[in-house]
Design a protein around this motif. Sequence first.
Motif, PDB file in Angstrom:
ATOM      1  N   ALA A  80      49.847  66.434 101.927  1.00 33.89           N
ATOM      2  CA  ALA A  80      51.146  66.227 102.360  1.00 33.89           C
ATOM      3  C   ALA A  80      51.338  65.279 103.550  1.00 33.89           C
ATOM      4  O   ALA A  80      52.137  65.211 104.189  1.00 33.89           O
ATOM      5  N   GLU A 119      63.326  70.782 112.716  1.00 31.42           N
ATOM      6  CA  GLU A 119      63.093  72.061 111.712  1.00 31.42           C
ATOM      7  C   GLU A 119      64.510  71.796 110.854  1.00 31.42           C
ATOM      8  O   GLU A 119      65.567  71.845 111.548  1.00 31.42           O
ATOM      9  N   THR A 157      61.393  71.798 104.748  1.00 34.88           N
ATOM     10  CA  THR A 157      60.028  71.876 105.387  1.00 34.88           C
ATOM     11  C   THR A 157      60.335  73.073 106.745  1.00 34.88           C
ATOM     12  O   THR A 157      61.086  72.287 107.618  1.00 34.88           O
ATOM     13  N   ILE A 163      54.601  76.274 107.059  1.00 36.05           N
ATOM     14  CA  ILE A 163      53.568  75.510 107.529  1.00 36.05           C
ATOM     15  C   ILE A 163      52.570  76.366 108.398  1.00 36.05           C
ATOM     16  O   ILE A 163      51.081  76.426 107.989  1.00 36.05           O
TER      17      ILE A 163
END
Length: 142
Positions: free
Chosen positions: A44, A113, A123, A128
């Motif tokens: 990623a 974000e 995302t 995460i």
Amino acid sequence: MPLVEITVPEGALSGAAAEVLQQQVADAVLTAMGLPRTDFFASATWVYVREAAKGLATTGAGTPPGVLVVVTPLKGFLTPERNEALSVELTRYVQEATGPDTVVWLVVNEIPEGNWAVNGGLTRRAKIDEFVAEAARAGRAD
């Protein structure tokens, strides 16, 4: 995430040097962000190296530019202290690849974000954090 774009003057890097630089930069950015170097995070983390053709980039003084490194992480992973350490490390890697007199510009563009999507999915920090916790449980949090 993260994404790194490195712009170098034409001919400044050999193919082999570019590959080494890409890996060094990817590892350094993951470390600075506090993310483990698992297969997921490695896949990623994208590092692009682009050459600026002669005459297409210059400084205000008319001299050839150095190297521009733009790091784009999700907001909240890099503190000012981590940014500074990352700047020192990335400068060292670029100068090892291109020469000790190369001027290195580092720009960190944090993405809030909700403003970053991969393959149509946003995302999120919580996701995460789940991947980081999973790596820690599996003993792969380096």
